[in-house]
Design a protein around this motif. Structure first.
Motif, short mmCIF file in Angstrom:
data_model
loop_
_atom_site.label_atom_id
_atom_site.label_comp_id
_atom_site.label_asym_id
_atom_site.label_seq_id
_atom_site.Cartn_x
_atom_site.Cartn_y
_atom_site.Cartn_z
N GLY A 106 0.82 -1.21 0.00
CA GLY A 106 0.00 0.00 0.00
C GLY A 106 0.85 1.25 0.00
N ALA A 107 0.66 2.09 -1.05
CA ALA A 107 1.44 3.33 -1.16
C ALA A 107 0.60 4.55 -0.83
N GLY A 108 -0.18 4.46 0.27
CA GLY A 108 -0.84 5.65 0.82
C GLY A 108 0.16 6.42 1.65
N SER A 109 -0.34 7.39 2.45
CA SER A 109 0.60 8.19 3.26
C SER A 109 1.47 7.31 4.14
N GLY A 123 2.28 4.04 3.75
CA GLY A 123 3.19 3.18 2.98
C GLY A 123 4.37 3.95 2.40
N ILE A 167 4.30 -2.36 -2.82
CA ILE A 167 3.28 -2.91 -3.75
C ILE A 167 2.02 -2.06 -3.65
N THR A 205 -7.12 17.76 2.64
CA THR A 205 -6.37 18.47 3.69
C THR A 205 -5.65 17.44 4.55
N SER A 264 -0.43 -3.47 -8.96
CA SER A 264 -0.07 -4.79 -8.43
C SER A 264 -0.88 -5.10 -7.17
N LEU A 299 -1.68 -7.90 -3.89
CA LEU A 299 -1.21 -9.05 -3.11
C LEU A 299 -2.27 -10.14 -3.18
N CYS A 325 0.27 -1.58 5.00
CA CYS A 325 -0.23 -0.20 4.95
C CYS A 325 -1.39 -0.15 3.96
N ILE A 333 -5.03 -6.18 4.75
CA ILE A 333 -5.03 -7.22 3.72
C ILE A 333 -4.08 -8.36 4.08
N ALA A 367 0.75 0.05 9.75
CA ALA A 367 0.79 1.51 9.91
C ALA A 367 -0.41 2.12 9.22
N ARG A 427 -6.45 7.88 12.33
CA ARG A 427 -6.40 7.63 10.89
C ARG A 427 -5.99 8.86 10.07
N VAL A 428 -5.94 10.05 10.68
CA VAL A 428 -5.65 11.23 9.86
C VAL A 428 -4.17 11.20 9.40
N GLY A 451 -1.53 13.18 9.20
CA GLY A 451 -0.36 13.58 10.00
C GLY A 451 0.09 12.44 10.90
C1 LIG Z 1 -13.72 11.04 2.80
C2 LIG Z 1 -12.48 11.10 3.64
C3 LIG Z 1 -12.06 12.33 4.12
C4 LIG Z 1 -10.90 12.40 4.88
N1 LIG Z 1 -10.46 13.61 5.26
C5 LIG Z 1 -9.24 13.72 5.83
C6 LIG Z 1 -8.66 14.99 6.05
O1 LIG Z 1 -9.25 16.02 5.75
N2 LIG Z 1 -7.40 15.02 6.59
C7 LIG Z 1 -6.72 13.89 6.95
O2 LIG Z 1 -5.57 13.99 7.40
N3 LIG Z 1 -7.26 12.68 6.76
C8 LIG Z 1 -8.49 12.57 6.19
N4 LIG Z 1 -9.03 11.34 5.96
C9 LIG Z 1 -8.31 10.15 6.44
C10 LIG Z 1 -7.09 9.85 5.63
O3 LIG Z 1 -7.21 10.31 4.31
C11 LIG Z 1 -6.78 8.35 5.59
O4 LIG Z 1 -7.07 7.73 6.81
C12 LIG Z 1 -5.31 8.16 5.26
O5 LIG Z 1 -5.02 8.81 4.03
C13 LIG Z 1 -5.01 6.69 5.23
O6 LIG Z 1 -3.68 6.49 4.79
P1 LIG Z 1 -3.13 5.01 4.73
O7 LIG Z 1 -1.80 5.09 4.09
O8 LIG Z 1 -3.27 4.34 6.05
O9 LIG Z 1 -4.17 4.22 3.82
P2 LIG Z 1 -4.68 4.54 2.31
O10 LIG Z 1 -4.50 5.96 1.97
O11 LIG Z 1 -6.03 3.94 2.27
O12 LIG Z 1 -3.64 3.70 1.45
C14 LIG Z 1 -3.73 2.31 1.32
C15 LIG Z 1 -3.15 1.95 -0.02
O13 LIG Z 1 -3.12 0.51 -0.12
C16 LIG Z 1 -3.51 0.14 -1.44
N5 LIG Z 1 -4.05 -1.23 -1.35
C17 LIG Z 1 -5.12 -1.66 -0.65
N6 LIG Z 1 -5.29 -2.98 -0.84
C18 LIG Z 1 -4.30 -3.39 -1.66
C19 LIG Z 1 -3.94 -4.66 -2.21
N7 LIG Z 1 -4.63 -5.77 -1.94
N8 LIG Z 1 -2.86 -4.73 -3.01
C20 LIG Z 1 -2.15 -3.60 -3.31
N9 LIG Z 1 -2.44 -2.37 -2.80
C21 LIG Z 1 -3.51 -2.28 -1.99
C22 LIG Z 1 -4.57 1.17 -1.79
O14 LIG Z 1 -4.75 1.28 -3.19
C23 LIG Z 1 -4.00 2.46 -1.18
O15 LIG Z 1 -3.19 3.16 -2.08
C24 LIG Z 1 -10.18 11.23 5.20
C25 LIG Z 1 -10.60 9.99 4.70
C26 LIG Z 1 -11.73 9.93 3.93
C27 LIG Z 1 -12.15 8.61 3.38
#
Ligand SMILES: Cc1cc2nc3c(=O)[nH]c(=O)nc-3n(C[C@H](O)[C@H](O)[C@H](O)COP(=O)(O)OP(=O)(O)OC[C@H]3O[C@@H](n4cnc5c(N)ncnc54)[C@H](O)[C@@H]3O)c2cc1C
Length: 413
Positions: free
Chosen positions: A13-16, A18, A35, A52, A124, A126, A158, A163, A361, A376-377, A379
């Protein structure tokens, strides 16, 4: 034909979280494979266009935002602010947050991954994990259509959705009632230039229409993405009036309901609200925003009894200042505020209770429903991501976790 790879650490997972985890590992000189199922990084930050970053600053009624995070989270936020050309905003409750540009978030993330020599597998997913003696030893991935088995020393989930724990058959923290999902979309041709006034105009018009039975009750769950009104564009976020479940087809149903909500709302705004008379949809965010998913069980489970009284931990790895923010299907958002400046996230929330080389994470750390509604935010995700990266790198290099936790505390607290 299946290919076989070897690495020190896999990050899923390449969210914040990852991105932070992968950079932390690479900066410690280890090999890392990241991945990601999408074609680009950012997760919810880019695919759901949340708009934000919260959880970076001290809560205060001062005009100026003051960082409460250090290390990678602050480095990322400062670059994001500079590239987005934005300024931190604050509300009447003293919460500060950073609006950002979606493309800048993607570009900064890609640059960091590239400059730190992180191997990235986009498009990609998993498929399975293989375990021996209580450890995950490899994962099977479909990378851009091709099967790959990656042998690893440690792994970080992440994915936002646990998953890896699910694939490994580990017990999970599930919710009886997941928070309401939301859809972000952007409109162009807006005639109002003041964001607060535009927000009031929208909600007043919608509430009158609800009272007159012209719109259903749930249409009042419309919010402006803070800081998004510029150049006649504004991003709006609508709360989807359908429960989030893990039932097959639920995601598709959420998407369908979200798009129909957006279509009806745009029709209402453009025909009934003068500020929108020349407006139209510019685009809809590619993903529905699912706020909270299933979480993994760590050595410690964070709860509201840690969050609200601002508990500090000996093995703390992150400072967390955001309140418990709950979005239900029935109501607009509700907040439970911290009793002090910030609580801390302990390392135990990032380390599997069941598998010694598995870490987590971001929004799938070990936390109950209330605690994750704060932690979950982004930062906080950036901090837990970086910490999990350091911890997984330590396990992959046979360095003691106690030693690395002290280094994380020096970097981040
Ligand atoms: C509507 C909404 C509004 C929000 N507003 C705010 C805000 O204003 N400010 C704030 O700070 N936070 C906000 N949040 C919360 C915040 O955006 C998320 O909690 C945070 O971005 C999560 O980051 P993460 O890296 O944990 O997960 P994610 O950002 O969910 O990243 C997970 C990654 O894993 C990948 N993934 C998942 N499953 C697989 C798989 N099987 N194989 C490969 N890749 C996979 C996904 O594609 C994704 O890129 C908001 C969330 C939502 C939904």
């Amino acid at each position: 034909m299946e290919s076989i790879k070897y690495t020190d650490v896999v990050v899923l997972g390449a969210g914040s979280a990852g991105i932070a985890a992968a950079v932390a590992i690479a900066r410690r000189g280890l090999q890392v494979i990241l991945i990601e199922r999408n074609a680009y990084p950012g997760g919810k930050a880019t695919a759901a266009e949340v708009g934000t970053v919260c959880g970076l600053y001290r809560n205060s009624k001062n005009q100026t935002a003051e960082f409460i995070v250090k290390g990678f989270a602050r480095e990322f936020a400062e670059t994001l602010q500079q590239r987005s050309g934005s300024t931190a905003l604050h509300n009447a409750d003293g919460l500060h947050y950073l609006p950002y540009n979606i493309d800048s978030f993607k570009d900064i993330s890609l640059g960091l991954l590239h400059n730190n020599n992180v191997t990235t597998y986009f498009n990609s997913v998993l498929e399975t994990v293989q375990k021996t003696n209580g450890k995950i030893i490899s994962v099977s991935v479909i990378a851009d259509g091709n099967p790959v088995t990656i042998h690893l020393k440690s792994i970080i989930d992440c994915s936002g959705d646990s998953i890896i724990s699910r694939a490994a058959g580990l017990p999970l923290i599930k919710s009886d009632n997941y928070q309401a999902a939301a859809q972000v979309f952007t409109m162009q041709g807006i005639e109002e230039t003041n964001e607060a006034r535009l927000g009031m105009i929208i909600i007043k018009a919608i509430r009158s229409a609800i009272e007159e039975d012209k719109l259903a009750n749930f249409y009042d769950r419309v919010y402006i993405v803070q800081g998004s009104l510029k150049n006649k564009l504004v991003s709006l976020k609508v709360g989807i009036p359908l429960p989030v479940t893990y039932a097959p087809g639920n995601l598709q149903e959420l998407r369908t309901v979200a798009h129909s909500f957006v279509e009806n709302l745009v029709e209402f705004l453009t025909t009934q609200v003068p500020a929108f008379k020349n407006a139209s949809i510019q685009h809809i965010a590619p993903e529905v925003g699912i706020r909270i998913g299933q979480r993994s069980i760590g050595k410690y489970i964070l709860t509201e009894n840690d969050v609200l009284p601002c508990k500090q931990f000996e093995d703390a790895i992150a400072n967390a200042s955001w309140p418990i923010e709950e979005w239900s299907q029935q109501l607009r958002v509700s907040m439970r505020f911290l009793e002090g400046e910030c609580y801390q996230v302990p390392a135990g929330c990032l380390q599997s209770a069941h598998t010694s080389n598995l870490f987590f994470a971001g929004r799938n750390i070990s936390a109950n429903d209330a605690a994750i509604a704060s932690a979950r935010v982004m930062g906080i995700c950036l901090q837990t991501g970086y910490a999990a990266g350091c911890m997984a790198a330590a396990v992959a290099s046979d360095i003691s976790l106690a030693e690395v936790i002290e280094q994380i505390q020096n970097d981040q607290l």
